[in-house]
Design an enzyme around this catalytic site. Structure first.
Site: not given
Length: 126
Positions: A26, A61
């Site tokens: 991330s 994501h």
């Protein structure tokens, strides 16, 4: 930019030059790039300048938040963001000296997508 103010950007760039291996998930993955697309709790999707250790751009994501990939696609198409990668959760992009050398899994899903401008079009390649 807090990375530059604290001096951590210089420390990380020097470590990279010495061959230190970096990894991240991330925010810890997108920070290495020149720019990245992230989600602000208040203002939605935003672009930011990264550490610039890896050329190009990145967003994580992309499978669970498909608007990220679509938004980045538009930014790359318009020239507002450099070519880069959209990475699904559970996928990995392995770079050596800033160049992609492997993707995990080799065949998805999940995928690592390469987003490029080619002859006025955007090429999205898993």
């Amino acid at each position: 930019d807090c990375w530059k103010l604290t001096g951590i950007a210089t420390v990380l760039a020097e470590a990279f030059q010495r061959g230190v291996t970096f990894a991240g998930v991330s925010a810890g993955a997108m920070c290495w790039f020149e720019s990245f697309l992230w989600r602000s709790h208040d203002d939605g999707l935003q672009t930011s300048e990264g550490l610039g250790i890896v050329k190009g751009s990145m967003t994580p994501h992309s499978q669970i938040e498909p608007d990220r990939r679509a938004h980045m696609h538009g930014l790359v198409a318009s020239g507002a963001m450099s070519e880069g990668y959209a990475v699904d959760d559970g996928a990995a992009l392995v770079l050596r000296e800033g160049d992609p050398v492997r993707f995990h899994p080799a065949e998805g899903p999940p995928f690592v997508y390469r987003i490029r401008r080619r002859e006025g079009e955007i090429a999205l390649t898993p």
